[in-house]
Design a protein around this motif. Structure first.
Motif, PDB file in Angstrom:
ATOM      1  N   HIS A 254      48.736  12.633 -19.542  1.00 51.86           N
ATOM      2  CA  HIS A 254      47.874  12.273 -18.449  1.00 51.86           C
ATOM      3  C   HIS A 254      48.476  11.054 -17.955  1.00 51.86           C
ATOM      4  N   TRP A 255      48.607  10.862 -16.524  1.00 50.39           N
ATOM      5  CA  TRP A 255      49.496   9.654 -15.919  1.00 50.39           C
ATOM      6  C   TRP A 255      48.345   9.168 -15.030  1.00 50.39           C
ATOM      7  N   ILE A 256      48.551   7.757 -14.932  1.00 53.13           N
ATOM      8  CA  ILE A 256      47.955   7.120 -13.837  1.00 53.13           C
ATOM      9  C   ILE A 256      48.679   5.818 -13.529  1.00 53.13           C
ATOM     10  N   ASP A 257      48.790   5.395 -12.232  1.00 53.40           N
ATOM     11  CA  ASP A 257      49.718   4.195 -11.564  1.00 53.40           C
ATOM     12  C   ASP A 257      48.654   3.413 -10.974  1.00 53.40           C
ATOM     13  N   SER A 258      49.381   1.984 -10.833  1.00 45.80           N
ATOM     14  CA  SER A 258      48.430   1.152 -10.096  1.00 45.80           C
ATOM     15  C   SER A 258      48.318   1.366  -8.736  1.00 45.80           C
ATOM     16  N   ARG A 259      49.243   2.172  -8.127  1.00 48.58           N
ATOM     17  CA  ARG A 259      49.197   2.290  -6.827  1.00 48.58           C
ATOM     18  C   ARG A 259      47.726   3.097  -6.168  1.00 48.58           C
ATOM     19  N   HIS A 260      47.302   3.991  -7.016  1.00 44.82           N
ATOM     20  CA  HIS A 260      46.058   4.757  -6.650  1.00 44.82           C
ATOM     21  C   HIS A 260      44.990   4.794  -7.924  1.00 44.82           C
ATOM     22  N   ALA A 261      45.387   4.302  -9.140  1.00 40.50           N
ATOM     23  CA  ALA A 261      44.348   4.010 -10.051  1.00 40.50           C
ATOM     24  C   ALA A 261      43.548   5.481 -10.416  1.00 40.50           C
ATOM     25  N   VAL A 262      44.150   6.697 -10.278  1.00 40.33           N
ATOM     26  CA  VAL A 262      43.204   7.662 -10.481  1.00 40.33           C
ATOM     27  C   VAL A 262      44.110   8.641 -11.572  1.00 40.33           C
ATOM     28  N   LEU A 263      43.367   8.829 -12.661  1.00 39.79           N
ATOM     29  CA  LEU A 263      43.829   9.508 -13.624  1.00 39.79           C
ATOM     30  C   LEU A 263      44.329  11.227 -13.160  1.00 39.79           C
ATOM     31  N   GLN A 264      45.465  11.407 -13.260  1.00 39.37           N
ATOM     32  CA  GLN A 264      46.011  12.804 -12.700  1.00 39.37           C
ATOM     33  C   GLN A 264      45.863  14.052 -13.770  1.00 39.37           C
ATOM     34  N   PRO A 265      45.731  15.193 -13.039  1.00 39.91           N
ATOM     35  CA  PRO A 265      45.390  16.180 -14.152  1.00 39.91           C
ATOM     36  C   PRO A 265      46.522  16.368 -15.278  1.00 39.91           C
ATOM     37  N   PRO A 266      46.342  16.518 -16.389  1.00 37.29           N
ATOM     38  CA  PRO A 266      47.151  16.549 -17.366  1.00 37.29           C
ATOM     39  C   PRO A 266      48.244  17.931 -17.309  1.00 37.29           C
ATOM     40  N   VAL A 267      49.376  17.937 -17.842  1.00 37.50           N
ATOM     41  CA  VAL A 267      50.174  18.599 -18.273  1.00 37.50           C
ATOM     42  C   VAL A 267      50.251  19.366 -19.844  1.00 37.50           C
ATOM     43  N   HIS A 268      50.417  20.372 -20.190  1.00 35.81           N
ATOM     44  CA  HIS A 268      50.287  20.678 -21.455  1.00 35.81           C
ATOM     45  C   HIS A 268      51.650  21.493 -22.263  1.00 35.81           C
ATOM     46  N   GLY A 269      51.860  21.123 -23.366  1.00 34.98           N
ATOM     47  CA  GLY A 269      53.007  21.710 -23.970  1.00 34.98           C
ATOM     48  C   GLY A 269      53.738  21.092 -25.351  1.00 34.98           C
ATOM     49  N   GLY A 270      54.765  21.225 -25.520  1.00 29.82           N
ATOM     50  CA  GLY A 270      55.348  20.849 -26.796  1.00 29.82           C
ATOM     51  C   GLY A 270      56.904  20.900 -26.748  1.00 29.82           C
ATOM     52  N   PHE A 271      57.634  20.495 -27.810  1.00 29.63           N
ATOM     53  CA  PHE A 271      59.185  20.613 -27.798  1.00 29.63           C
ATOM     54  C   PHE A 271      59.568  21.835 -28.843  1.00 29.63           C
ATOM     55  N   THR A 272      60.525  22.256 -28.505  1.00 27.41           N
ATOM     56  CA  THR A 272      61.363  23.097 -29.303  1.00 27.41           C
ATOM     57  C   THR A 272      62.715  22.692 -29.346  1.00 27.41           C
TER      58      THR A 272
ATOM     59  N   ASP B 218      65.349  19.774 -29.129  1.00 27.82           N
ATOM     60  CA  ASP B 218      65.299  18.572 -28.390  1.00 27.82           C
ATOM     61  C   ASP B 218      65.008  18.708 -26.699  1.00 27.82           C
ATOM     62  N   HIS B 219      64.438  19.944 -26.716  1.00 29.47           N
ATOM     63  CA  HIS B 219      63.883  20.242 -25.373  1.00 29.47           C
ATOM     64  C   HIS B 219      62.286  20.557 -25.168  1.00 29.47           C
ATOM     65  N   GLY B 220      61.767  19.701 -24.365  1.00 26.90           N
ATOM     66  CA  GLY B 220      60.213  19.730 -24.272  1.00 26.90           C
ATOM     67  C   GLY B 220      59.850  20.260 -22.687  1.00 26.90           C
ATOM     68  N   ARG B 221      58.601  21.234 -22.777  1.00 25.35           N
ATOM     69  CA  ARG B 221      58.233  21.755 -21.474  1.00 25.35           C
ATOM     70  C   ARG B 221      56.593  21.517 -21.566  1.00 25.35           C
ATOM     71  N   PHE B 222      56.105  21.084 -20.374  1.00 32.13           N
ATOM     72  CA  PHE B 222      54.770  20.668 -20.317  1.00 32.13           C
ATOM     73  C   PHE B 222      54.352  21.135 -18.759  1.00 32.13           C
ATOM     74  N   TYR B 223      53.242  22.100 -18.843  1.00 31.96           N
ATOM     75  CA  TYR B 223      53.043  22.729 -17.436  1.00 31.96           C
ATOM     76  C   TYR B 223      51.589  22.521 -17.153  1.00 31.96           C
ATOM     77  N   GLY B 224      51.383  22.349 -16.027  1.00 31.47           N
ATOM     78  CA  GLY B 224      49.914  22.010 -15.569  1.00 31.47           C
ATOM     79  C   GLY B 224      49.786  22.399 -13.995  1.00 31.47           C
ATOM     80  N   GLU B 225      48.427  21.936 -13.491  1.00 33.68           N
ATOM     81  CA  GLU B 225      48.449  22.299 -11.923  1.00 33.68           C
ATOM     82  C   GLU B 225      47.836  20.883 -11.303  1.00 33.68           C
ATOM     83  N   ASP B 226      48.256  20.759 -10.172  1.00 28.74           N
ATOM     84  CA  ASP B 226      47.757  19.506  -9.224  1.00 28.74           C
ATOM     85  C   ASP B 226      47.781  20.000  -7.780  1.00 28.74           C
ATOM     86  N   THR B 227      47.802  18.738  -6.927  1.00 22.01           N
ATOM     87  CA  THR B 227      47.875  19.003  -5.530  1.00 22.01           C
ATOM     88  C   THR B 227      49.211  18.050  -5.061  1.00 22.01           C
TER      89      THR B 227
END
Length: 162
Positions: free
Chosen positions: A85-103, A105-114
């Motif tokens: 989950h991501w939030i920053d001081s410019r908007h102070a809104v929790l962004q939709p999460p991405v989900h995944g894991g590592f295989t 040394d490489h991690g892949r995490f997918y989600g949906e946003d606008t």
């Protein structure tokens, strides 16, 4: 839009490598999903700490552009999958999460946003590059097939003093 690919699974120790302090060179596309090739390059400093016995971690980043951001990562032990989950001081809104894991040394995490009012699919690519370096890349897709990288962060561990 094409459905997201199957979500990768991972391990509770996937982000152990990221604990500590890092400097970072950021390359962020100035205009996303517009066919642009114009990048903004700037630095940041990041600290990541584990919580809840390693089931979560919090990363706080201060960007030279005058804003800060925070990633909250949570590990679902049953699903063997991280949510980020991501939030920053410019908007102070929790962004939709991405989900995944590592295989490895490489991690892949997918989600949906606008982006710009349009629905997009999001992928985070993490690459561990030994003990003192790492890379994160974010890409968006409007159709689930063509991906545009729009933010790349190259991390270098801050040397311990003392």
């Amino acid at each position: 839009m094409k459905p997201l690919p199957p979500l990768p699974t991972g391990d509770v120790h996937d982000f152990d490598f990221l604990m500590g302090e890092w400097t970072c060179v950021n390359r962020k596309l100035k205009q996303r999903l517009a066919g642009s090739d114009d990048w903004d390059v700037f630095t940041s400093r990041m600290r990541c700490q584990p919580h809840l016995g390693g089931l979560s971690n919090v990363e706080e980043t201060v960007f030279e552009r005058g804003f800060s951001g925070m990633a909250l990562r949570l590990f679902d032990a049953k699903e063997r999958r991280w949510s980020i989950h991501w939030i920053d001081s410019r908007h102070a809104v929790l962004q939709p999460p991405v989900h995944g894991g590592f295989t490895g040394d490489h991690g892949r995490f997918y989600g949906e946003d606008t982006e710009g009012g349009r629905p997009v699919q999001v992928v985070f690519h993490w690459t561990r590059q030994g003990h003192d370096r790492a890379r994160w890349e974010q890409a968006f897709s409007l159709d689930g097939e063509t991906w545009e990288s729009n933010w790349v962060m190259e991390f270098t561990r801050v040397a311990a003093t003392g």
